[in-house]
Design a protein around this motif. Structure first.
Motif, PDB file in Angstrom:
ATOM      1  N   VAL A  93       0.854  -1.184   0.000  1.00  0.00           N
ATOM      2  CA  VAL A  93       0.000   0.000   0.000  1.00  0.00           C
ATOM      3  C   VAL A  93       0.891   1.234   0.000  1.00  0.00           C
ATOM      4  O   VAL A  93       1.764   1.388   0.864  1.00  0.00           O
ATOM      5  CB  VAL A  93      -0.920   0.017   1.241  1.00  0.00           C
ATOM      6  CG1 VAL A  93      -1.781   1.278   1.248  1.00  0.00           C
ATOM      7  CG2 VAL A  93      -1.786  -1.227   1.279  1.00  0.00           C
ATOM      8  N   ALA A  94       0.697   2.087  -0.980  1.00  0.00           N
ATOM      9  CA  ALA A  94       1.498   3.310  -1.070  1.00  0.00           C
ATOM     10  C   ALA A  94       1.152   4.250   0.077  1.00  0.00           C
ATOM     11  O   ALA A  94       0.017   4.269   0.571  1.00  0.00           O
ATOM     12  CB  ALA A  94       1.247   3.994  -2.407  1.00  0.00           C
ATOM     13  N   GLN A  95       2.137   5.027   0.484  1.00  0.00           N
ATOM     14  CA  GLN A  95       1.931   5.972   1.571  1.00  0.00           C
ATOM     15  C   GLN A  95       0.812   6.955   1.247  1.00  0.00           C
ATOM     16  O   GLN A  95       0.061   7.371   2.131  1.00  0.00           O
ATOM     17  CB  GLN A  95       3.236   6.728   1.857  1.00  0.00           C
ATOM     18  CG  GLN A  95       3.170   7.674   3.050  1.00  0.00           C
ATOM     19  CD  GLN A  95       2.847   6.960   4.361  1.00  0.00           C
ATOM     20  OE1 GLN A  95       3.242   5.810   4.558  1.00  0.00           O
ATOM     21  NE2 GLN A  95       2.134   7.633   5.241  1.00  0.00           N
ATOM     22  N   ARG A 100      -4.594   9.250   2.236  1.00  0.00           N
ATOM     23  CA  ARG A 100      -5.955   9.534   1.773  1.00  0.00           C
ATOM     24  C   ARG A 100      -6.991   8.898   2.707  1.00  0.00           C
ATOM     25  O   ARG A 100      -8.021   9.506   3.008  1.00  0.00           O
ATOM     26  CB  ARG A 100      -6.152   8.997   0.351  1.00  0.00           C
ATOM     27  CG  ARG A 100      -5.645   9.925  -0.738  1.00  0.00           C
ATOM     28  CD  ARG A 100      -6.231   9.553  -2.095  1.00  0.00           C
ATOM     29  NE  ARG A 100      -5.839   8.220  -2.517  1.00  0.00           N
ATOM     30  CZ  ARG A 100      -4.749   7.970  -3.230  1.00  0.00           C
ATOM     31  NH1 ARG A 100      -3.948   8.966  -3.598  1.00  0.00           N
ATOM     32  NH2 ARG A 100      -4.453   6.730  -3.592  1.00  0.00           N
ATOM     33  N   ALA A 101      -6.720   7.686   3.162  1.00  0.00           N
ATOM     34  CA  ALA A 101      -7.640   7.019   4.078  1.00  0.00           C
ATOM     35  C   ALA A 101      -7.727   7.765   5.410  1.00  0.00           C
ATOM     36  O   ALA A 101      -8.809   7.899   5.985  1.00  0.00           O
ATOM     37  CB  ALA A 101      -7.194   5.573   4.308  1.00  0.00           C
ATOM     38  N   LEU A 138      -6.043  -1.812   4.342  1.00  0.00           N
ATOM     39  CA  LEU A 138      -6.007  -1.368   2.949  1.00  0.00           C
ATOM     40  C   LEU A 138      -5.389  -2.440   2.054  1.00  0.00           C
ATOM     41  O   LEU A 138      -5.837  -2.655   0.919  1.00  0.00           O
ATOM     42  CB  LEU A 138      -5.227  -0.061   2.836  1.00  0.00           C
ATOM     43  CG  LEU A 138      -5.886   1.173   3.478  1.00  0.00           C
ATOM     44  CD1 LEU A 138      -4.926   2.349   3.452  1.00  0.00           C
ATOM     45  CD2 LEU A 138      -7.186   1.527   2.771  1.00  0.00           C
ATOM     46  N   ARG A 139      -4.398  -3.121   2.564  1.00  0.00           N
ATOM     47  CA  ARG A 139      -3.775  -4.187   1.785  1.00  0.00           C
ATOM     48  C   ARG A 139      -4.756  -5.349   1.589  1.00  0.00           C
ATOM     49  O   ARG A 139      -4.824  -5.944   0.513  1.00  0.00           O
ATOM     50  CB  ARG A 139      -2.503  -4.684   2.485  1.00  0.00           C
ATOM     51  CG  ARG A 139      -1.727  -5.679   1.631  1.00  0.00           C
ATOM     52  CD  ARG A 139      -0.340  -5.916   2.152  1.00  0.00           C
ATOM     53  NE  ARG A 139      -0.320  -6.530   3.455  1.00  0.00           N
ATOM     54  CZ  ARG A 139       0.796  -7.038   4.014  1.00  0.00           C
ATOM     55  NH1 ARG A 139       1.952  -6.974   3.370  1.00  0.00           N
ATOM     56  NH2 ARG A 139       0.750  -7.574   5.202  1.00  0.00           N
TER      57      ARG A 139
END
Length: 320
Positions: A93-95, A100-101, A138-139
């Motif tokens: 998962v990109a930073q 954004r989350a 998120l992953r």
């Protein structure tokens, strides 16, 4: 690596759905399951249960609303299998996605970063730990999208087929405007008395059919008989009528008068004044709701299959 707390805990906490005791670190006591080389701890099970119980009003809590210890362990095993598969597939998962989350979380709860950190600290959750858990969630979303959601295709033919299967259920059914003559049974009427009433109605029926217009004919006959006339019954759906009456109406054309009908309440002669076939909602009106329904059904089936495939390929040990 230990089973992490399920991510997005703060959403529940801020909504008042998680008890403060849940947020505290649990003492690691013993392993209740092994998923490949990773343990599931009794503290994870207790934490999961605490979260569920915090959502249920104690006065409304029932045995079937609280999962068993065994079910919780199985759920945690599934969660760990997904994380392990994400690692195997190098899903990261990109930073920017984490940020954004976090921004969306703060927006929904009307918080800034400082308020979020303070709220977490109050419950004993370091901000970096919460972000780590958020990253796991998120992953998980990424791998479920890749392996399950993106493989679901609900096309128009499937929606059309479902609509056709349910067409009769969607329709409210035909509406009928009726007139009737009604001769009621009294609570203490004998079979002989009821038979006499039937003979009287049989005698009146040909005259009513000859006149065609039920109301004036019935009013005239009522003066010399025990007939009770209820006039125009208005519009009524067949499904709302007593079975003997509905069966008789189905045999009539507009303007026709029925035979004498016997119900539990008494004797009836019915005229079908008008018939209106009501159509239910159209395919276009239901298309999106059917698409969502079919998608959800297919998702549940494919998700179950996907989890089972992970289990089949894993070494899982339950410790009693």
């Amino acid at each position: 690596m230990l089973i992490a707390k399920r991510a997005l805990f703060l959403v529940l906490f801020l909504a008042g759905l998680v008890s403060p005791s849940f947020a505290q670190e649990q003492v690691l006591d013993r392993v209740v399951a092994q998923v490949n080389n990773q343990p599931v701890l009794i503290s994870d099970v207790n934490e999961y249960l605490s979260r569920i119980l915090s959502k249920i009003n104690p006065l409304e809590r029932q045995a079937d609303t609280v999962p068993t210890r065994e079910k919780i362990i199985q759920q945690l095993i599934d969660e760990e299998l997904i994380q392990q598969e994400a690692e195997r597939m190098n899903i990261e998962v990109a930073q920017e996605e984490i940020e954004r989350a976090l921004e969306e979380l703060k927006r929904r709860n009307q918080m800034n970063t400082r308020q979020l950190i303070l709220a977490l600290a109050k419950e004993g959750i370091p901000f970096h730990k919460f972000c780590s858990e958020l990253k796991r969630e998120l992953r998980k979303s990424l791998i479920i999208r890749s392996e399950v959601i993106n493989r679901i295709a609900i096309n128009d033919a499937m929606i059309q087929a479902t609509f056709e299967e349910r067409k009769n259920k969607y329709s409210a059914g035909p509406k009928c405007r009726l007139e009737q003559i009604f001769l009621p049974f009294t609570p203490d009427s004998t079979s002989e008395q009821q038979k006499a009433l039937r003979l009287k109605m049989d005698e009146v029926l040909p005259k009513l059919r000859g006149d065609g217009d039920l109301k004036p004919a019935a009013e005239g006959y009522a003066k010399d008989s025990a007939l009770t006339y209820y006039g125009d019954m208005g519009w009524i759906q067949l499904k709302d009528m007593a079975s003997p009456l509905a069966d008789a109406v189905r045999k009539l054309k507009e303007g026709e008068i029925s035979e004498v009908i016997e119900s539990a309440q008494g004797l009836h002669i019915i005229k079908l004044v008008s018939l209106m076939k009501e159509s239910g909602p159209t395919l276009d009106e239901l298309k999106e709701s059917l698409r969502k329904e079919l998608f959800e059904k297919e998702f549940q089936k494919r998700y179950k299959t996907y989890i089972q495939s992970l289990r089949d390929a894993a070494h899982i040990e339950i410790r009693r």
